[in-house]
Design a protein around this motif. Structure first.
Motif, PDB file in Angstrom:
ATOM      1  N   ARG A   7     -46.343 -17.182   5.404  1.00  0.00           N
ATOM      2  CA  ARG A   7     -45.932 -15.777   5.522  1.00  0.00           C
ATOM      3  C   ARG A   7     -47.201 -14.956   5.570  1.00  0.00           C
ATOM      4  N   ASN A   8     -47.319 -14.115   6.586  1.00  0.00           N
ATOM      5  CA  ASN A   8     -48.519 -13.298   6.731  1.00  0.00           C
ATOM      6  C   ASN A   8     -48.160 -11.969   7.387  1.00  0.00           C
ATOM      7  N   PRO A   9     -47.905 -10.952   6.577  1.00  0.00           N
ATOM      8  CA  PRO A   9     -47.375  -9.697   7.123  1.00  0.00           C
ATOM      9  C   PRO A   9     -48.425  -8.705   7.619  1.00  0.00           C
ATOM     10  N   THR A  10     -49.723  -9.065   7.585  1.00  0.00           N
ATOM     11  CA  THR A  10     -50.756  -8.089   7.969  1.00  0.00           C
ATOM     12  C   THR A  10     -50.600  -7.656   9.432  1.00  0.00           C
ATOM     13  N   HIS A  11     -50.660  -6.371   9.631  1.00  0.00           N
ATOM     14  CA  HIS A  11     -50.596  -5.802  10.982  1.00  0.00           C
ATOM     15  C   HIS A  11     -52.018  -5.754  11.552  1.00  0.00           C
ATOM     16  N   ILE A  12     -52.243  -6.512  12.634  1.00  0.00           N
ATOM     17  CA  ILE A  12     -53.559  -6.536  13.272  1.00  0.00           C
ATOM     18  C   ILE A  12     -53.598  -5.498  14.395  1.00  0.00           C
ATOM     19  N   VAL A  13     -54.630  -4.684  14.373  1.00  0.00           N
ATOM     20  CA  VAL A  13     -54.826  -3.658  15.402  1.00  0.00           C
ATOM     21  C   VAL A  13     -56.170  -3.985  16.041  1.00  0.00           C
ATOM     22  N   PHE A  14     -56.115  -4.653  17.197  1.00  0.00           N
ATOM     23  CA  PHE A  14     -57.317  -5.282  17.756  1.00  0.00           C
ATOM     24  C   PHE A  14     -57.744  -4.591  19.044  1.00  0.00           C
ATOM     25  N   ASN A  71     -56.395 -17.290   8.607  1.00  0.00           N
ATOM     26  CA  ASN A  71     -55.166 -16.516   8.375  1.00  0.00           C
ATOM     27  C   ASN A  71     -54.009 -17.423   7.946  1.00  0.00           C
TER      28      ASN A  71
END
Lengths: 385, 385
Positions: free
Chosen positions: B7-14, B251
């Motif tokens: 589970r990895n909820p981080t929102h990546i803004v790349f 990640n």
């Protein structure tokens, strides 16, 4: 590499004997609707184990969600959810049950014409409230278990549905739950996952090396274990690798920062709607034809695919590409899927009906560059025949 | 494949020019503490742009977080958070700033001895409340931008910290923000990411094909673009591939369902604490030595690594493995990192102090099988000298 956003909060619970953990995954006081398809989850005892794991919660059941789930079927479940104030949906099954459950999650709280939720293409459905849902996957294929997308049938068309809140809260993936699947469904799953990867990969290069390598890694894995897992249904390791491949094929990681080409899916949806051909079979028919028609536009990536996925190192570039297309078709055939439209009883003049349907559904431009018009779609279908 | 949870909820803004989106990423009425390290984020104007993008929010600043962030430094920020009722943390920097910010996120709301949060190894810290945090990454290396882990220095030791709620809410990854880094920091980042992959990969095979292919894909990418991105700091594509490689390296996707061996990290932490050697440099020193000592236990995976990552197809298995180890050392050296303990001014008798520190920190058994005792750690250090 293009700019991108990535966010995927689904909790994956992967492995053997995880069903008993449902109790900690579903909210304690939830009023749960358990959704499933045909009778196989009953026949093989999965449903009984699910109900047992849910303990004292108030549980309702809704079975009979068909392949290519129909709006009118799903609306019966929506009525049940509203009538019984259900507040958690639990899908037990394959892609159709997952997708159908996603529609119910947006439709049940929606005040308005629920069929209007289906006509937004790849844009989010205009829903403000979405019911939480969990998934117990019994068929490795669509990737729906770790994304916020669904495809729903309505008015003789297949329609995309998406919403940021449609990620499952959790997806429980136990490869052994898939042991009892008929071989053709497993083969379909391999092809579905394989083409999901390719429609995010076989476009044009943008120097997105990690995404390319991840895609190639899943493709190689599917080539290695695909025929084996069809032949050996209770080989846990092979099935586990298929299941995780299928999930990773469409959890968004392959598509970040790269162009995508969903042409085979878009035309394929019409083939399913018109002729009832299984989704994966439409992909096996169309992908080789799309590539044959578009081999110059896709040259660089098809060449990379030839070399890195099929280890084709002899010959000139053009012949490597053609060999890779032939290998791909052969891979589908070895899995047991026919790759010509005529193999499925479609007559050549029926191609006109497909073009009509694409026209009617607004599919006038497809591909990563939007340069496949209806004339080119017709040529693709002729090549696929 | 082992059972696993992911589970990895981080929102990546790349991507490029994303800083202005901060306004929609940070809660509107947040009282924000912006955290950074040395002066470079000021010098290169990043801090000013961040503050501008935060608009009318109440913003505090805390600079001076050092490499290998120290408990006592971070406690000053904890005081500030408590005093000013800060409710959102925004880290601007590399791994040390990210990790330090994570400690502050658990320590500020903690009622009790905050240093006790650091003595739980890989188990979650016993915190019930965690402040939300966001990250603007300026250095591609540690992967902290998309995981719930941190490493904090306290009492001459480096201590792991983790908590399920320590995933950043968002991480903004703009490769161009890293253009101004000194070459050695970029080289360190390449090696750090490379070894993160390998400590999840070079163990024993469990038929986890997707994880293996993903790992190999990142390794090949780092080999391809590592030296290039050090030599060409403003080559956007190279830096973008490094940044996404580093994030994907840690990640969680590579480590699901497989054994892991963090031996180089665990011994490396002691080298940093005792001799002040950069984290990545400790890894460049230790990894080849760990593999030389453990080449029979790791034979199958090292052979796979030789063939798939370095394309070594000649010679017998043993020589392929040795050649792969040599290639790995050479890769680190080509990036500008020395790979021998003595290159960093450590005297041979100092090895005893490292063993003492490992003993003191409870590191009596390391490796994927827990079979590296202090005697073997000593042999590894002798080989690394």
């Amino acid at each position: 590499m293009f700019n991108f956003n990535y966010r995927n909060p689904t909790h994956i619970v992967f492995g053997r004997d995880r069903l008993s953990e449902l109790d900690s995954l579903v909210p304690a006081n939830a009023r749960v609707l358990v959704l499933y398809g045909g009778g196989s989850v009953k026949r093989f005892g999965t449903l009984e184990r699910v109900l047992h794991a849910l303990g004292n919660r108030t549980v309702f059941e809704f079975g009979g969600i068909e392949a290519n789930p129909q709006y009118h079927t799903l609306m019966q479940a929506v009525e049940l959810v509203r009538r019984e104030s259900v507040d958690f949906l639990l899908a037990v099954g394959g892609g159709s049950v997952m997708d159908g459950t996603k529609f119910i999650a947006v439709a049940a709280p929606f005040e308005g014409d629920t069929s209007s939720l289906l006509y937004h293409g790849f844009n989010p459905a205009p829903a403000t409230k979405v019911l939480p849902l969990g998934i117990i996957a019994t068929l490795p294929a669509t990737g729906s278990e770790m994304n916020p997308y669904a495809v729903i049938s309505h008015n003789n068309g297949k329609h995309s549905l998406s919403h940021a809140e449609l990620f499952p809260q959790f997806s429980l993936l136990d490869p052994s739950l898939s042991f009892s699947l008929p071989p053709i469904q497993v083969a379909n799953g391999v092809v579905d996952a394989f083409v999901h990867v390719l429609e995010q990969y076989a476009t044009y290069p943008v120097n997105a090396r990690v995404q390319d390598r991840f895609a190639e890694g899943i493709l190689r894995t599917l080539i290695e274990i695909g025929p084996q897992t069809v032949a050996e249904p209770d080989n846990y390791d092979a099935r586990a690798n298929l299941m995780w491949s299928a999930t990773c094929a469409l959890n968004g990681m392959l598509g970040v920062g790269v162009p995508m080409d969903w042409t085979s899916h878009m035309i394929g949806h019409e083939l399913t709607a018109l002729f009832g051909i299984d989704h994966a079979q439409t992909l096996a028919i169309l992908l080789p034809a799309v590539w044959t028609e578009r081999k110059s536009q896709k040259h660089a990536k098809l060449l990379q695919y030839a070399e890195r996925v099929w280890d084709i190192h002899e010959g000139d570039e053009q012949s490597k590409v053609l060999e890779a297309i032939a290998h791909t078709r052969d891979f589908f055939e070895r899995l047991g899927l026919k790759t010509r439209l005529r193999d499925y009883g479609v007559a050549r003049p029926d191609i006109g009906r497909v073009i009509q349907a694409l026209d009617q559904h607004g599919m006038h431009t497809l591909s990563e560059r939007g340069d496949i018009n209806l004339d080119i779609s017709r040529r693709i279908l002729e090549l696929a025949w």
